[in-house]
Design an enzyme around this catalytic site. Structure first.
Site, PDB file in Angstrom:
ATOM      1  N   HIS A  65       0.831  -1.204   0.000  1.00  0.00           N
ATOM      2  CA  HIS A  65       0.000   0.000   0.000  1.00  0.00           C
ATOM      3  C   HIS A  65       0.870   1.260   0.000  1.00  0.00           C
ATOM      4  O   HIS A  65       0.678   2.163  -0.836  1.00  0.00           O
ATOM      5  CB  HIS A  65      -0.901  -0.013   1.240  1.00  0.00           C
ATOM      6  CG  HIS A  65      -1.770   1.197   1.395  1.00  0.00           C
ATOM      7  ND1 HIS A  65      -3.106   1.204   1.051  1.00  0.00           N
ATOM      8  CD2 HIS A  65      -1.504   2.444   1.866  1.00  0.00           C
ATOM      9  CE1 HIS A  65      -3.618   2.396   1.287  1.00  0.00           C
ATOM     10  NE2 HIS A  65      -2.666   3.171   1.784  1.00  0.00           N
ATOM     11  N   GLU A  66       1.811   1.306   0.922  1.00  0.00           N
ATOM     12  CA  GLU A  66       2.637   2.514   1.020  1.00  0.00           C
ATOM     13  C   GLU A  66       3.551   2.671  -0.197  1.00  0.00           C
ATOM     14  O   GLU A  66       3.835   3.797  -0.620  1.00  0.00           O
ATOM     15  CB  GLU A  66       3.452   2.501   2.324  1.00  0.00           C
ATOM     16  CG  GLU A  66       2.605   2.545   3.585  1.00  0.00           C
ATOM     17  CD  GLU A  66       1.604   3.693   3.623  1.00  0.00           C
ATOM     18  OE1 GLU A  66       1.851   4.741   2.987  1.00  0.00           O
ATOM     19  OE2 GLU A  66       0.554   3.534   4.268  1.00  0.00           O
TER      20      GLU A  66
ATOM     21  N   HIS B 114       3.132   6.804  -6.790  1.00  0.00           N
ATOM     22  CA  HIS B 114       2.356   7.979  -7.185  1.00  0.00           C
ATOM     23  C   HIS B 114       3.264   9.213  -7.182  1.00  0.00           C
ATOM     24  O   HIS B 114       3.142  10.098  -8.053  1.00  0.00           O
ATOM     25  CB  HIS B 114       1.185   8.157  -6.216  1.00  0.00           C
ATOM     26  CG  HIS B 114       0.061   8.984  -6.748  1.00  0.00           C
ATOM     27  ND1 HIS B 114      -1.010   9.345  -5.967  1.00  0.00           N
ATOM     28  CD2 HIS B 114      -0.182   9.533  -7.949  1.00  0.00           C
ATOM     29  CE1 HIS B 114      -1.856  10.066  -6.683  1.00  0.00           C
ATOM     30  NE2 HIS B 114      -1.370  10.214  -7.894  1.00  0.00           N
TER      31      HIS B 114
ATOM     32  N   HIS C 134       1.635   4.423  -2.839  1.00  0.00           N
ATOM     33  CA  HIS C 134       1.715   5.873  -2.652  1.00  0.00           C
ATOM     34  C   HIS C 134       3.057   6.401  -3.173  1.00  0.00           C
ATOM     35  O   HIS C 134       3.129   7.451  -3.825  1.00  0.00           O
ATOM     36  CB  HIS C 134       1.604   6.234  -1.169  1.00  0.00           C
ATOM     37  CG  HIS C 134       0.214   6.277  -0.630  1.00  0.00           C
ATOM     38  ND1 HIS C 134      -0.803   6.993  -1.225  1.00  0.00           N
ATOM     39  CD2 HIS C 134      -0.320   5.717   0.496  1.00  0.00           C
ATOM     40  CE1 HIS C 134      -1.913   6.868  -0.494  1.00  0.00           C
ATOM     41  NE2 HIS C 134      -1.647   6.102   0.543  1.00  0.00           N
TER      42      HIS C 134
END
Length: 686
Positions: free
Chosen positions: A478-479, A485, A482
């Site tokens: 998940h991180e 991104h 990010h």
């Protein structure tokens, strides 16, 4: 006459590896004078824009504001990293001073009449300026930012708004520090072997390491780090110890005395409501949601309640199964929150013939990091190369160069994976430097992203590999989603770079990336036994995949209740007693007594110190998008489909806030999604 303190050049001149800050050249004492200098420099730069005698243009006003404050951005990035990931008394004292000072600084900028007149003139003439889509988005962001800073208010209202924002900044800093003190200040030291009943070796090792950190050689420490407290609640056979540990975990921020956050919450909610009223909004939620995909509190609550009804029905069925198992063991107590994880794990072991303890040896941190990088390579053509012997802000932090297909370094990535008392709980991504293409005053043509991930996995004993739970592995993916991104961002202007998107879109790249963890070919390759090196057996892999939606009711109730309480706080015009409102909302929706909110109000850092106020729902809103987006890959028959991956990179990971989120999602998928795929993903479809 006292000499002015020297400014440490390392705070502003990043001359380390590939432009990395020289962390070891920065002392805690360097930040205060550096902030003073950087704030003064930024104020002068902004004044020069406001006082420019030339007619406003996009270049001399908006672009000038975009590149102003580079030194302030640098010292701020370094300071807030240290405040969150490696703090101490000196940093915390400065945080309490800096937070309101920064608020005052930006309030003055946001209400500067000459500056707003220039921005407003451009905004009113925007259709005649020949702006690109990205430039129009940047101008809109600046104009709305000034309006929400009070630029159109009269002077008394502006002064009141500035005072509110300053107070909120102080309260937010105090809230987070109080939670950290409650977390780091509590431990349960166990020395009797009988007290360790049921605990697997990996947890014993983590608890032993935590005890050694606290000077308790030969003992075992239960701490409030999620990577220890959750497995302890799952495996401990001693119910009285589970209850004791759970009580401490649930009471963070509500322990009376100097770390109690309940009065802080009450004041913050009142000030937020007053802010909304000053700016012409009925509620704080209406103000916050205006520029999101959801747009209105009604839309948010509509989604949350649609999910809640299905989730609570599933949770009641799960609770009945747990109650039956408790009775089967000859016990007569009701299902309480400190029982749920323990008995749910036993049921999973029975139903799917595997346990978390059996799975964990196959989930080595090192291998999951490799899996993260491999997926990024397959989807986006990038490679992560670790650079040894490059100092970071803590000895545990690792540095990687992110290279494109030509071998060029396009970003730097820092991974900070282990829990420590100086680090706040949870997991997050942030940036020391964001991507853009503007020419800066120091002559640089744009900047390359420097991104970091912070996690709180239990650190193993010396020489032992770190093992993760499946939830831990998802957190890492998940991180890193990010991080991608930020690292794949391809925009011109800093304010719309990377994660500079609406709150309910920002979780799409991260939550979508989680899906590739459980792609069978990834798990087969990287889920290898810590001792034998053998891949996870197909039978175990099949069980893991079939159990993905196990305990879905519990997980969804934990989250959705927190989101509904957040919305209740921020859609009411008065909240006299936040704890009473929390109890009222949970009563109205029928919250099971056997489950608690994932984040109870006194330690709900997302909404009181983390920027997610009236926005915690956004994880679920983004989940509607991510479930639909991954379904697009599944529909191709190849979850690494190159053409679709290129569209994903272009329209989601690289676009930042340069395009409206609805438009950029439709450019990727061809349409907007319904909640159906998300409900199916959670196992809650009708």
């Amino acid at each position: 006459m006292t000499a002015e303190p020297a400014i440490a050049p390392a705070l502003f001149q990043w001359t380390g590896h590939e432009g990395l800050p020289r962390f070891t050249a920065i002392r805690d004492e360097d930040f205060a004078p550096a902030f003073d200098a950087a704030l003064a420099e930024h104020a002068a730069e902004v004044t020069a824009v406001a006082e420019n005698p030339e007619a406003p243009t996009f270049e001399n006003t908006v672009v000038a504001l975009e590149i102003a404050g580079d030194t302030l951005s640098r010292v701020s990035a370094l300071f807030w990293n240290r405040a969150g990931a490696h703090t101490n008394d000196t940093i915390q004292a400065l945080e309490r001073e800096i937070a309101p000072k920064m608020s005052r600084h930006y309030s003055r900028i946001g209400t500067d009449p000459k500056l707003f007149a220039r921005i407003d003139a451009l905004w009113q003439a925007r259709e005649t300026l020949g702006l690109t889509l990205e430039q129009m988005r940047v101008l809109e962001r600046h104009w709305k930012g000034f309006v929400k800073s009070g630029a159109r208010l009269d002077k008394p209202a502006q002064d009141r708004l500035a005072a509110i924002n300053e107070r909120l900044a102080s309260l937010s800093a105090a809230f987070g520090q109080n939670v950290l003190k409650d977390e780091s200040g509590w431990s349960l030291i166990l020395k009797d072997e009988a007290e360790l009943a049921g605990l697997p070796d990996f947890l014993r090792e983590s608890m032993a390491a935590a005890a050694r950190e606290r000077g308790e050689e030969g003992a075992y420490a239960v701490t409030l780090s999620r990577s220890i407290i959750e497995p302890f609640l799952t495996f401990s056979e001693r119910r009285y110890l589970r209850e004791q540990a759970f009580a401490a975990w649930a009471a963070r921020g509500a322990n009376e005395g100097p770390t109690d956050n309940r009065d802080i919450v009450r004041e913050m909610l009142a000030l937020r409501t007053e802010t909304a009223g000053l700016l012409g909004y009925k509620t704080f939620a209406a103000m916050k949601l205006e520029d999101t995909m959801a747009k209105t509190p009604e839309a948010v609550n509509g989604l949350l309640m649609q999910v809640w009804d299905k989730a609570v029905a599933r949770a009641r069925a799960e609770e009945a199964d747990i109650a039956a198992l408790i009775a089967e063991e000859g016990r007569n107590h009701p299902v309480m929150p400190w029982d749920w994880r323990h008995y749910a794990e036993k049921i999973r072991a029975q139903r799917f013939a595997f346990s978390e303890a059996e799975l964990k040896p196959y989930l080595q941190l090192e291998k999951i990091i490799e899996a993260c990088f491999d997926v990024a390579g397959r989807l986006f053509g990038i490679e992560a190369v670790e650079v040894k012997d490059v100092p970071a802000y803590h000895p545990d932090v690792r540095v990687f160069e992110i290279r494109d297909r030509t071998g060029a370094v396009i970003a730097l990535f820092l991974g900070d994976y282990f829990a420590r008392p100086s680090k706040r709980s949870g997991a997050w991504m942030s940036a020391f430097q964001s991507q853009h293409r503007l020419r800066l005053k120091n002559g640089a043509e744009g900047e390359r992203p420097i991104i970091y991930n912070v996690c709180n996995f239990a650190k193993p004993s010396e020489g032992k590999p770190a093992l993760l739970s499946l939830d831990d592995a998802r957190t890492l993916f998940h991180e890193f989603g990010h991080a991608l991104h930020g690292m794949l961002s391809d925009v011109t202007y800093p304010s719309v770079s990377g994660t500079g998107v609406s709150r309910d879109f920002v979780e799409l790249p991260s939550q979508l990336y989680e899906h590739w963890l459980t792609v069978p070919e990834i798990l087969k390759h990287y889920a290898r036994h810590v001792e034998t090196g053998e891949p996870m057996p197909q039978a175990l892999l099949d069980k893991v995949l079939s159990a993905r939606n196990f305990n879905a009711g519990f997980n969804t109730v934990e989250f959705t209740s927190s989101a509904l309480v957040d919305m209740a706080f921020h859609t009411r015009t008065t909240v006299e007693d936040p704890m009473a409102v929390q109890a009222e909302v949970l009563g109205e929706i029928g919250m099971p007594a056997s489950i608690v909110m994932r984040h109870a109000t006194p330690h709900f850092q997302h909404i009181f110190s983390g920027g997610y106020s009236a926005g915690y729902y956004s994880y679920m809103w983004s989940e509607v998008l991510d479930a639909d987006a991954f379904a697009a890959f599944e529909e191709t028959g190849n979850v690494f489909d190159p053409a679709l991956a290129e569209r994903l990179k272009t329209h989601v990971y690289a676009a930042g806030g340069a395009v409206d989120p609805e438009e950029t999602y439709k450019a990727f998928r061809g349409r907007l999604p319904s909640p159906d795929a998300m409900l199916a993903k959670r196992g809650l479809a009708a």
